[in-house]
Each structure stands twice: as structure tokens, then as C-alpha cells.
Write an enzyme that holds these catalytic residues in place. Structure first.
Site, PDB file in Angstrom:
ATOM      1  N   LYS A 122       0.893  -1.053  -0.114  1.00 10.24           N
ATOM      2  CA  LYS A 122      -0.011   0.075  -0.018  1.00 10.24           C
ATOM      3  C   LYS A 122       0.772   1.136  -0.044  1.00 10.24           C
ATOM      4  O   LYS A 122       0.388   2.243  -0.482  1.00 10.24           O
ATOM      5  CB  LYS A 122      -0.830  -0.010   0.980  1.00 10.24           C
ATOM      6  CG  LYS A 122      -1.993  -1.055   1.325  1.00 10.24           C
ATOM      7  CD  LYS A 122      -2.746  -1.080   2.403  1.00 10.24           C
ATOM      8  CE  LYS A 122      -4.073  -1.970   2.153  1.00 10.24           C
ATOM      9  NZ  LYS A 122      -3.452  -3.362   2.252  1.00 10.24           N
ATOM     10  N   GLU A 206      -2.953   6.428   7.890  1.00 11.00           N
ATOM     11  CA  GLU A 206      -3.931   7.639   7.026  1.00 11.00           C
ATOM     12  C   GLU A 206      -4.843   8.186   7.919  1.00 11.00           C
ATOM     13  O   GLU A 206      -5.504   7.646   8.719  1.00 11.00           O
ATOM     14  CB  GLU A 206      -4.149   6.976   5.686  1.00 11.00           C
ATOM     15  CG  GLU A 206      -5.230   5.981   5.720  1.00 11.00           C
ATOM     16  CD  GLU A 206      -5.556   5.451   4.404  1.00 11.00           C
ATOM     17  OE1 GLU A 206      -4.550   5.575   3.445  1.00 11.00           O
ATOM     18  OE2 GLU A 206      -6.459   4.784   4.151  1.00 11.00           O
ATOM     19  N   HIS A 241     -14.022  -3.252   9.225  1.00 14.48           N
ATOM     20  CA  HIS A 241     -13.338  -3.020   8.050  1.00 14.48           C
ATOM     21  C   HIS A 241     -13.249  -3.990   7.111  1.00 14.48           C
ATOM     22  O   HIS A 241     -12.523  -4.021   5.960  1.00 14.48           O
ATOM     23  CB  HIS A 241     -11.948  -2.574   8.358  1.00 14.48           C
ATOM     24  CG  HIS A 241     -11.718  -1.717   9.540  1.00 14.48           C
ATOM     25  ND1 HIS A 241     -12.159  -0.253   9.372  1.00 14.48           N
ATOM     26  CD2 HIS A 241     -11.036  -1.640  10.834  1.00 14.48           C
ATOM     27  CE1 HIS A 241     -12.081   0.314  10.693  1.00 14.48           C
ATOM     28  NE2 HIS A 241     -11.438  -0.578  11.370  1.00 14.48           N
ATOM     29  N   ARG A 298      -5.457  -9.054  -7.629  1.00  8.32           N
ATOM     30  CA  ARG A 298      -5.849 -10.489  -7.630  1.00  8.32           C
ATOM     31  C   ARG A 298      -7.562 -10.330  -7.801  1.00  8.32           C
ATOM     32  O   ARG A 298      -8.089  -9.278  -8.341  1.00  8.32           O
ATOM     33  CB  ARG A 298      -5.772 -11.016  -6.329  1.00  8.32           C
ATOM     34  CG  ARG A 298      -6.267 -10.255  -5.050  1.00  8.32           C
ATOM     35  CD  ARG A 298      -6.467 -10.736  -3.785  1.00  8.32           C
ATOM     36  NE  ARG A 298      -6.580  -9.999  -2.542  1.00  8.32           N
ATOM     37  CZ  ARG A 298      -7.622  -9.462  -2.168  1.00  8.32           C
ATOM     38  NH1 ARG A 298      -8.735  -9.751  -2.887  1.00  8.32           N
ATOM     39  NH2 ARG A 298      -7.789  -8.614  -1.254  1.00  8.32           N
TER      40      ARG A 298
END
Length: 667
Positions: A122, A206, A241, A298
Site C-alpha cells: 500500500k 492515514e 473494516h 488479484r
């Protein structure tokens, strides 16, 4: 990767569960032989039974089986497979796995390792997108991983912040931190989860964007330089999440915004030389601005909704692209037909903070097949749901000409689904789809917390009508002792008939913590696994007072699903499946004299950390023990201030649900 024709006749699926079954279904339809791999405890799993060949990897935990690259490649070579499909999760986004497959002369049904390197991290992906001018959520994606660096970054970004595993997805290694005091503990837990799930503990942080929508773009690229986007999916309904409900296309998205997001996703894929199926995920705010979040290199769990609105088989595309074939259509030929919605059926306890559940599937029924109906699952009745793997049992997908048709069709599918023996989110899913806000497409990632009162109502007392239906179903589901020479013998009746006595019996039934003594009415009828009951319709008061009219008052039939498994009856009531048993007074008396002191394990799992020692004073809310189950960590915390009297577990130990872990004395 230069375009080349690859001969693929045998495919190994380096995964388990529903994705392994789904990949093998397409592979078989294309005439390929299929190879399954499995851990020691997955020996009799459904994906193993459906494969042409199976290879035992041994072990139980992913680190001892499905994450062992050398064993997977050896299994492919031994079985004659030319290609490996990674599924999702496990090693699907591991560049080292892709390189090892290529080095072994095999075909990886995924992107080049360089693309996984670029987007699989990421942090690296965000740096790449920043250089390309794609808008990003403010955050820190650097190499330094010490707590002070994250503390300074979080202070600069501003709380709340979101910690995320740099190498992962699916909610693993992801924590929302509301204040600085919680950062260090959350970071350590997230790092352990990431290391356990992905073999990589690196994190990023973040800004936690409030009320965003989670909209992702399905991209596909071949070895000839062609790349296109296959519309978008809305995945905003999430818990822990992790996505729970996904749909395509995203409600309310304009054609212009779809094109802008799609073109941005294609540019991202082309910038790294992407090949195969991938998903670029964005956060979309109420003003229509979108921010790059990550790219999953993927196939996604939610790919069936894209297949439903395009009529395409993405696994077939993966195989053809791996063979060196070009994409069969261009961007302007991508279909967008109707609407599709998918829900993920999990073994978990929605009333217990969605903790995963493990145990035996004593009952498992899927909805009937039909137009616009699809089920992707990887379990069968009688299977053991292990604490070592993700708790998803399967996915239910409905398609319709419009969103409302798809929603109603999926609700009907949920009504036909039955799972018993462990807790699931089945009733919770039904409440989401039936909620007026969902029907109105009022979607964002805060949907579940915002409507928690309706989606997770406090359990209430079961009504008399439920107990009456349960008694009727229980009696009629008893196996009659029919004599082979006299099938009509009254002694075989299940109604309680006795010579010279009234034809009735009283049942002492238990459902959860409730008990009731009930006499069967004899008016309901069990036909197969459907209990047909009748209730009198309320009429006009004047009619009700008329003796003749009241005798002719109409009745209405209502039908309930009723499943008998050994001594347990599973009865559907108001969208939920309730387990009933006869009360054993002797066993109940013995249980009342058994004590279980201390804080107990809320699920089956393994102890990864013990944070206290005997004699230590703790405050309310202090984390005492960390339990890992189904690739997620769960902290056992002190319910009140006190002193740790004793510890009944050790790090690395496997424990069953209900096992005493810590004994805590009051302050």
C-alpha cells in the site's frame, strides 16, 4: 511479460473454501483438470472432494500449510499442473510466490511479480499514485516503522487515523485509532495480525475519512497491452473494516464519474505493466471527489456481482490471458446489464462484536437455484469450521433488471438459507437488506454503526406462537417407530396417543436461555421441512359476535422452515433460525452445580500474548490476554479494576470457546 502462448491443461488452486470451488468450477467447464491442496484438517473439505487430484500439505495453521511456497510448487509439479491460481488471501498478493512459480517453469494466474511489488504494498502504491497525480487520502507511507514515527505522523494528520497493513487487505492488520493514548497498543496488535496473515508486519497510517463510500473499479489487462475497466462496485457496507454487502453498479454514480474513476484505474494498471484481473479501490465522498485507497492485485471476493452485470466469467478470462490470448472485447463493448447484490455469509456472532465462530455445521441449506440466483460456497453440512481460517462460509448473489428487484430476490434467497450448529450473520444480513435506508441506497462505510439499533436489536422474549409452533414441529419431526408389518399402527403415532388417555403430551423445550412447557396443538402440519400453521384472521366486531360468522371466520396459513437434526430442532422465526432441544432435568441440575471461574475464551483460537502476570493489579479495560482466531486478534480485557489471581493459559496454546483464561479478583 511478452505475449506468449501457454499450454494449460491442469490447474492447481493454491487456496481453500469457496474461492477454490469457484475457480475449479470454471476450470472444469473449460476442460481442465483440477488440483486441490489442503491442510491436515481440511482433508475432507468440499474443495478437496470437488477436485480431480488432491495434495496434502500437512499442518493446520496457514503458516504450516497454505503459506508454504515450496510445498505448493512441489504439489503442482507432482500433480502435473502447468499453472497455479492463487485465489484471494494467503499468497495471492505475494510477489515472492509469483517469482517462485515462474522460476519453476509454471504459469501464475495473476499479474507479474513487478506489478505485485508496485501495488501489493500500500505504501509503494500510494507513492506511485501520488507521482501520477491521483488524489490521495493524507497519510504516512514511509519505511520507518517505530511507534514514535507513527505518533508524529498521526499528530500531523489529526485523529482519528487508520492503521493499515502495507502488504494486506480484507481488514487484517487494520485498526481505527481515536486518540494518541491508544496508538501504541493498536500498532502492536495490527503488526502482529499483519505478520500472521501476510508474513509482513509493515504498516501505514492515514486520515480516517468520515462517511465515505467505498467504490472500487474492476480492471483487466492482457499481455498485448490492452486494459479496460468492467464498471464499478459499491462495497460500503462493512464491519470490522471487512465488506459484508457489495453491489454493482454503484447506486447513484453518474456515467461521467464512472468514466473518470474507470480511466484513472486503467492508468494505474498500465503504469505498472499490469496483466490479469485487479481492483483499484477508491474512497468517494459526498461531493463526488474520489481518493485512491489501494489496488488489489488479484481476483476479489465480490467479483460475482461484476460477472452478473456483464455476463462475463472473470476466471475464464484469467485462464485465457495466462495462455496469451487477447481480451475478447474493447472498452466500449463492456456490458452494463441490470443490477446485482452480494452478501457474505460468515460464521460469526453479530451480537458479540462479530467475533468469529468455530464448530460443526450441524445444518447447512442453500437457497434453490434459478434465474438471477447464484451461490458461491465452500462448505457442506457436517463440515467443521476451523478457527485457523477466515470464517466466510459462502456468498449469496442476486441479479435483477433493477436494484429493487435484485434486493427482493436476495431477501428471498436469505429466507431459504439455513445454518445451524454455530452462530452466523444470516439474520443480520437480512436486516440490512430489509432496512429502509439500504432500500433507498443511503450508503457509506458508517451504515452499520449508524443503524445499529435496528440491525442488532436486543434479543426479546420469544412469543407464545413461537413456542406453539416449536412444540408442533418437534413432535411431528420425531421418527415414528413404525412396524414393518403394520405401518398404520396407532402405537406409531407421534401425537401422544394412548389407549384410554387423552391424545396429547407436554414438551419441556429450551431455546437459548428460555424454557417453556408446551402442549402440541395438533393443528400445524410438517410437510417435509416446512411447518404449515394456521391463524384466524381478525374480523369485524359485529361479525365476531355472531356465532355462525365466527365459526366461518377465515384463517391464514403461514409457513416456517423446520429442520430436525438428531435431538435439536431448528425453527425459523422472523428471519432467524432458533435451535430448540428438550430439557434434560438431570443434566440441568448437574450444570447448576458446576462453576467456571474467571474470564473465558469467547471463541476457539490460540493464545498469542499474555500481557499480565499473577498478582498484578489492573484497571478496568486493561488488555489481559490476546487471542487469535480466523486471522484476527481479539483482546480479553478486564471488566473491572482488580488483581489477577491466576492465569489458566500459556502463549501458543490452543483453547476452546468457554475455556477459563484469567481469574480476576475485585479491587
Amino acid at each position: 511479460m511478452s505475449p506468449s502462448a501457454q499450454r494449460i491443461t491442469t490447474l492447481l488452486v493454491a487456496n481453500r473454501g469457496e474461492i477454490a470451488c469457484r475457480v475449479m468450477r470454471t476450470a472444469k467447464a473449460m476442460g481442465l483438470n483440477t488440483v486441490a491442496v489442503h491442510s491436515a484438517i481440511d482433508r475432507d473439505a468440499r474443495h478437496v472432494c470437488e477436485a480431480d487430484v488432491a495434495v496434502d500439505l500437512g499442518g493446520a495453521k496457514p503458516a504450516d500449510s497454505y503459506l508454504l511456497i515450496d510445498k505448493l510448487i512441489a504439489a503442482a509439479q507432482a500433480s502435473g499442473a502447468q499453472a497455479i491460481h492463487p485465489g484471494y488471501g494467503f499468497l495471492s498478493e505475494n510477489a515472492g510466490f509469483a517469482r517462485a512459480i515462474e522460476a519453476a517453469g509454471l504459469v501464475f494466474l495473476g499479474p507479474p511479480a513487478s506489478a505485485i511489488d508496485a501495488m501489493g504494498s500500500k505504501s509503494a502504491a500510494k507513492a506511485l499514485m501520488e507521482a501520477a497525480g491521483v488524489p490521495l487520502v493524507p497519510g504516512y507511507h514511509g519505511e520507518a516503522q517505530d511507534v514514535q514515527t507513527f505518533r508524529e505522523a498521526a499528530a500531523q494528520i489529526g485523529y482519528p487515523v487508520l492503521l493499515k497493513a502495507a502488504a494486506g487487505g480484507g481488514g487484517k492488520g487494520m485498526k481505527v485509532v481515536e486518540r494518541e493514548a491508544d496508538l501504541a497498543e493498536a500498532l502492536q496488535s495490527a503488526q502482529r495480525e499483519a505478520q500472521s496473515a501476510f508474513g509482513d508486519s509493515r504498516m501505514l497510517v492515514e486520515k480516517y475519512v468520515l462517511k465515505p463510500r467505498h467504490v472500487e473499479i474492476q480492471v483487466f489487462a492482457d499481455q498485448h497491452g490492452n486494459c479496460l475497466y468492467l464498471n464499478e462496485r459499491d462495497c460500503s457496507i462493512q464491519r470490522r473494516h471487512q465488506k459484508v454487502v457489495e453491489e454493482a453498479p454503484a447506486p447513484g454514480l453518474s456515467a461521467e464519474l464512472r468514466r473518470a474513476m474507470g480511466e484513472a484505474a486503467v492508468k494505474a494498471a498500465q503504469a505498472i505493466g499490469y496483466v490479469g484481473a485487479g481492483t483499484v479501490e477508491f474512497l468517494l465522498d459526498a461531493r463526488g471527489q474520489f481518493f485512491f485507497m489501494e489496488m488489489n492485485t488479484r481476483l476479489q471476493v465480490e467479483h460475482p456481482v461484476t460477472e452478473a452485470i456483464t455476463g462475463l466469467d472473470l476466471v475464464a478470462w484469467q485462464i485465457r490471458v495466462a495462455r496469451g490470448e487477447a481480451l475478447p472485447i474493447s472498452q466500449d463493448q463492456v456490458p452494463l446489464l441490470g443490477h446485482a447484490i452480494e452478501v457474505r455469509l460468515y460464521a460469526e456472532d453479530p451480537d458479540g462484536d462479530f467475533l468469529p465462530a468455530a464448530g460443526t455445521l450441524a445444518l447447512y441449506r442453500e437457497p434453490a437455484a434459478g434465474p438471477g440466483r447464484r451461490v458461491d460456497s465452500g462448505v457442506s453440512e457436517g463440515d467443521e469450521v476451523s478457527p485457523f481460517y477466515d470464517p466466510m462460509l459462502g456468498k449469496l448473489i442476486a441479479w435483477g433488471d433493477n436494484r429493487e428487484e435484485a434486493r427482493l430476490r436476495l431477501l428471498a434467497m436469505l429466507d431459504e438459507t439455513a445454518v445451524g450448529g454455530l452462530k452466523t450473520n444470516l439474520a443480520f444480513l437480512r436486516r440490512i437488506l430489509a432496512h429502509p435506508a439500504f432500500a433507498a441506497a443511503e450508503l457509506d462505510t458508517g451504515f452499520i454503526p449508524r443503524h445499529q439499533a435496528e440491525l442488532l436489536p436486543a434479543p426479546g422474549e420469544l412469543p407464545d406462537a413461537f413456542w406453539q409452533a416449536a412444540a408442533d414441529a418437534f413432535v411431528q419431526s420425531e421418527a415414528p417407530a413404525v412396524r414393518s408389518d403394520d405401518p398404520h399402527s396407532p402405537w406409531s403415532e407421534r401425537s401422544g396417543w394412548r389407549a384410554g388417555l387423552v391424545s396429547e403430551t407436554t414438551l419441556h423445550l429450551a431455546c437459548g436461555s428460555e424454557q417453556r412447557r408446551v402442549q402440541p396443538s395438533g393443528t400445524a402440519q410438517l410437510i417435509g421441512e416446512t411447518l404449515v400453521c394456521r391463524s384466524q384472521l381478525a374480523g369485524d366486531q359485529a361479525v365476531a359476535e355472531s356465532t355462525i360468522a365466527s365459526k366461518l371466520a377465515p384463517t391464514k396459513a403461514f409457513r416456517l422452515q423446520a429442520f430436525r437434526r438428531d435431538e435439536t430442532l431448528y425453527l425459523q422465526w422472523n428471519g432467524e433460525l432458533h435451535a430448540l432441544t428438550r430439557v434434560d432435568p438431570i443434566a440441568a441440575a448437574q450444570a447448576s452445580h458446576t462453576t467456571h471461574g474467571g474470564l473465558t475464551a469467547p471463541m476457539n483460537g490460540s493464545i498469542v500474548r499474555i500481557l499480565v502476570e499473577a498478582g498484578q493489579a489492573v484497571e478496568a479495560g486493561t488488555a489481559l490476554v490476546v487471542l487469535e482466531a480466523m486471522k484476527m486478534e481479539h483482546s480479553i480485557r478486564a471488566p473491572h479494576a482488580g488483581t489477577v489471581k491466576a492465569l489458566y493459559c500459556a502463549e501458543g496454546e490452543l483453547v476452546a470457546e468457554g475455556t477459563s483464561l484469567v481469574e480476576l479478583e475485585g479491587a
